[in-house]
Scaffold this active site. Structure first.
Site, PDB file in Angstrom:
ATOM      1  N   PRO A   1       0.871  -1.352   0.098  1.00  0.00           N
ATOM      2  CA  PRO A   1       0.016  -0.115  -0.091  1.00  0.00           C
ATOM      3  C   PRO A   1       0.799   1.319  -0.058  1.00  0.00           C
ATOM      4  O   PRO A   1       1.754   1.492   0.642  1.00  0.00           O
ATOM      5  CB  PRO A   1      -1.025  -0.183   1.250  1.00  0.00           C
ATOM      6  CG  PRO A   1      -0.345  -1.043   1.942  1.00  0.00           C
ATOM      7  CD  PRO A   1       0.437  -2.021   1.346  1.00  0.00           C
ATOM      8  N   ASN A   2       0.219   2.314  -0.780  1.00  0.00           N
ATOM      9  CA  ASN A   2       0.755   3.605  -0.938  1.00  0.00           C
ATOM     10  C   ASN A   2       2.090   3.573  -1.799  1.00  0.00           C
ATOM     11  O   ASN A   2       2.498   4.763  -1.960  1.00  0.00           O
ATOM     12  CB  ASN A   2       1.225   4.108   0.567  1.00  0.00           C
ATOM     13  CG  ASN A   2      -0.412   4.385   1.384  1.00  0.00           C
ATOM     14  OD1 ASN A   2      -1.117   5.006   0.969  1.00  0.00           O
ATOM     15  ND2 ASN A   2      -0.360   3.878   2.505  1.00  0.00           N
TER      16      ASN A   2
ATOM     17  N   ALA B   1       3.169  -0.972   4.676  1.00  0.00           N
ATOM     18  CA  ALA B   1       2.194  -0.958   5.935  1.00  0.00           C
ATOM     19  C   ALA B   1       1.953  -2.647   6.620  1.00  0.00           C
ATOM     20  O   ALA B   1       1.782  -2.718   7.828  1.00  0.00           O
ATOM     21  CB  ALA B   1       1.068  -0.057   6.254  1.00  0.00           C
TER      22      ALA B   1
ATOM     23  N   ARG C   1       6.997   0.756  13.632  1.00  0.00           N
ATOM     24  CA  ARG C   1       7.706   0.103  12.554  1.00  0.00           C
ATOM     25  C   ARG C   1       8.722  -0.796  12.715  1.00  0.00           C
ATOM     26  O   ARG C   1       9.586  -1.347  11.870  1.00  0.00           O
ATOM     27  CB  ARG C   1       8.012   1.519  11.565  1.00  0.00           C
ATOM     28  CG  ARG C   1       6.965   2.211  11.061  1.00  0.00           C
ATOM     29  CD  ARG C   1       7.463   3.201   9.943  1.00  0.00           C
ATOM     30  NE  ARG C   1       6.553   4.317   9.861  1.00  0.00           N
ATOM     31  CZ  ARG C   1       5.555   4.248   8.848  1.00  0.00           C
ATOM     32  NH1 ARG C   1       5.548   3.320   8.250  1.00  0.00           N
ATOM     33  NH2 ARG C   1       4.932   5.387   8.961  1.00  0.00           N
TER      34      ARG C   1
ATOM     35  N   HIS D   1      12.682  -2.490   2.126  1.00  0.00           N
ATOM     36  CA  HIS D   1      12.127  -1.189   2.590  1.00  0.00           C
ATOM     37  C   HIS D   1      12.895  -0.059   1.915  1.00  0.00           C
ATOM     38  O   HIS D   1      14.213  -0.099   2.155  1.00  0.00           O
ATOM     39  CB  HIS D   1      11.875  -0.996   3.994  1.00  0.00           C
ATOM     40  CG  HIS D   1      11.310  -2.154   4.603  1.00  0.00           C
ATOM     41  ND1 HIS D   1       9.801  -2.095   4.667  1.00  0.00           N
ATOM     42  CD2 HIS D   1      11.510  -3.271   5.158  1.00  0.00           C
ATOM     43  CE1 HIS D   1       9.126  -3.044   5.206  1.00  0.00           C
ATOM     44  NE2 HIS D   1      10.252  -3.994   5.477  1.00  0.00           N
TER      45      HIS D   1
ATOM     46  N   TYR E   1      10.734   8.875   1.567  1.00  0.00           N
ATOM     47  CA  TYR E   1      10.481   7.857   0.505  1.00  0.00           C
ATOM     48  C   TYR E   1      11.542   8.326  -0.722  1.00  0.00           C
ATOM     49  O   TYR E   1      11.579   7.790  -1.609  1.00  0.00           O
ATOM     50  CB  TYR E   1       9.328   7.520   0.166  1.00  0.00           C
ATOM     51  CG  TYR E   1       8.539   6.946   1.237  1.00  0.00           C
ATOM     52  CD1 TYR E   1       8.812   5.526   1.990  1.00  0.00           C
ATOM     53  CD2 TYR E   1       7.644   7.582   1.996  1.00  0.00           C
ATOM     54  CE1 TYR E   1       8.419   5.198   3.117  1.00  0.00           C
ATOM     55  CE2 TYR E   1       6.855   7.268   3.207  1.00  0.00           C
ATOM     56  CZ  TYR E   1       7.302   5.979   3.764  1.00  0.00           C
ATOM     57  OH  TYR E   1       6.537   5.223   4.872  1.00  0.00           O
TER      58      TYR E   1
ATOM     59  N   ARG F   1       4.452  11.121  -2.056  1.00  0.00           N
ATOM     60  CA  ARG F   1       4.052  10.888  -0.667  1.00  0.00           C
ATOM     61  C   ARG F   1       5.346  10.998   0.097  1.00  0.00           C
ATOM     62  O   ARG F   1       6.400  10.250  -0.087  1.00  0.00           O
ATOM     63  CB  ARG F   1       3.807   9.532  -0.525  1.00  0.00           C
ATOM     64  CG  ARG F   1       3.347   8.932   0.685  1.00  0.00           C
ATOM     65  CD  ARG F   1       2.991   7.484   0.920  1.00  0.00           C
ATOM     66  NE  ARG F   1       2.874   7.090   2.435  1.00  0.00           N
ATOM     67  CZ  ARG F   1       3.485   6.163   2.950  1.00  0.00           C
ATOM     68  NH1 ARG F   1       4.178   5.255   2.180  1.00  0.00           N
ATOM     69  NH2 ARG F   1       3.399   5.962   4.249  1.00  0.00           N
TER      70      ARG F   1
ATOM     71  N   ASN G   1       8.060  -5.583  -1.112  1.00  0.00           N
ATOM     72  CA  ASN G   1       8.061  -4.352   0.057  1.00  0.00           C
ATOM     73  C   ASN G   1       6.624  -4.400   0.632  1.00  0.00           C
ATOM     74  O   ASN G   1       5.800  -3.984  -0.289  1.00  0.00           O
ATOM     75  CB  ASN G   1       8.285  -2.885  -0.802  1.00  0.00           C
ATOM     76  CG  ASN G   1       8.457  -1.731   0.075  1.00  0.00           C
ATOM     77  OD1 ASN G   1       7.861  -1.813   1.495  1.00  0.00           O
ATOM     78  ND2 ASN G   1       9.111  -0.919  -0.062  1.00  0.00           N
TER      79      ASN G   1
ATOM     80  N   HIS H   1       3.966  -4.965   9.472  1.00  0.00           N
ATOM     81  CA  HIS H   1       3.902  -4.930  10.853  1.00  0.00           C
ATOM     82  C   HIS H   1       2.973  -5.712  11.482  1.00  0.00           C
ATOM     83  O   HIS H   1       2.922  -6.210  12.657  1.00  0.00           O
ATOM     84  CB  HIS H   1       3.848  -3.399  11.333  1.00  0.00           C
ATOM     85  CG  HIS H   1       4.835  -2.421  10.618  1.00  0.00           C
ATOM     86  ND1 HIS H   1       6.042  -2.586  10.720  1.00  0.00           N
ATOM     87  CD2 HIS H   1       4.468  -1.419   9.652  1.00  0.00           C
ATOM     88  CE1 HIS H   1       6.622  -1.495   9.660  1.00  0.00           C
ATOM     89  NE2 HIS H   1       5.696  -0.897   9.279  1.00  0.00           N
TER      90      HIS H   1
ATOM     91  N   GLU I   1      12.780  -9.217   1.696  1.00  0.00           N
ATOM     92  CA  GLU I   1      11.966  -8.281   2.075  1.00  0.00           C
ATOM     93  C   GLU I   1      12.652  -6.749   1.942  1.00  0.00           C
ATOM     94  O   GLU I   1      14.051  -6.915   2.071  1.00  0.00           O
ATOM     95  CB  GLU I   1      11.635  -8.252   3.822  1.00  0.00           C
ATOM     96  CG  GLU I   1      11.098  -7.304   4.328  1.00  0.00           C
ATOM     97  CD  GLU I   1      10.642  -7.476   5.754  1.00  0.00           C
ATOM     98  OE1 GLU I   1      10.058  -6.616   6.287  1.00  0.00           O
ATOM     99  OE2 GLU I   1      11.491  -8.135   6.313  1.00  0.00           O
TER     100      GLU I   1
ATOM    101  N   ARG J   1      12.829   4.906  12.450  1.00  0.00           N
ATOM    102  CA  ARG J   1      11.528   5.574  12.430  1.00  0.00           C
ATOM    103  C   ARG J   1      10.610   5.263  13.718  1.00  0.00           C
ATOM    104  O   ARG J   1      11.370   4.667  14.741  1.00  0.00           O
ATOM    105  CB  ARG J   1      10.830   5.279  11.317  1.00  0.00           C
ATOM    106  CG  ARG J   1      11.825   5.641  10.043  1.00  0.00           C
ATOM    107  CD  ARG J   1      11.039   5.449   8.779  1.00  0.00           C
ATOM    108  NE  ARG J   1       9.645   6.204   8.557  1.00  0.00           N
ATOM    109  CZ  ARG J   1       8.927   6.195   7.595  1.00  0.00           C
ATOM    110  NH1 ARG J   1       8.929   4.990   6.879  1.00  0.00           N
ATOM    111  NH2 ARG J   1       7.755   6.713   7.472  1.00  0.00           N
TER     112      ARG J   1
END
Length: 146
Positions: free
Chosen positions: A10-11, A77, A114, A103, A23, A18, A74, A80, A101, A110
């Site tokens: 997502p996102n 959200a 997270r 990121h 990012y 964003r 990736n 988590h 994985e 952060r």
């Protein structure tokens, strides 16, 4: 040629607009283009996808198992808390496929929430904190193991 699905949660379709301070300013289209270039250089057939849907992402992981495709994931959200995504990712590695994985930012630098990844324990490895280069490093890891 070895097939790799680069799957984004997502996102991530909003890359470039964003929170560019977190990012980066490169767009999702830039990621698609870079993925193809990096794949070509590593003799990998790279397909980059993005969805905001947890169920679609789970389905793509099932597809990876069914087609023998390695995965760069990736989870965004979903990292988590998505046990459904964790269980689907576990199927990838249990099938003998590589799952890295990824990121863009360093989750440990952060917010505290997270710092937890339900994916990390079932992934082959994790690359985080290097912006778009995190994807390139992940693809290099896949290429080295196939």
């Amino acid at each position: 040629m070895t097939r790799v699905l680069v799957l984004n949660g997502p996102n991530l379709g909003r890359l470039g607009v964003r929170e560019p301070d977190v990012y980066g300013s490169a767009s999702y289209a830039d990621l698609v283009d870079a993925g193809a270039r990096w794949g070509d250089a590593l003799a990998l057939a790279v397909e980059v996808r993005q969805t905001d849907s947890e169920s679609e992402l789970v389905g793509w992981l099932h597809e990876a198992v069914d087609t023998g495709s390695h995965v760069v994931l990736n989870p965004a959200a979903f990292t988590h808390y998505s046990y459904a995504l964790r269980d689907a990712a576990a199927q990838v590695t249990k099938a003998g496929l590589v799952l890295v994985e990824v990121h863009l930012s360093n989750p440990y630098a952060r917010e505290t929430f997270r710092h937890t990844s339900v994916i990390g324990a079932v992934a082959t490895g994790t690359v985080a904190g290097f912006g778009f280069d995190s994807y390139q490093l992940a693809l290099r890891a896949v290429a080295a193991r196939t």
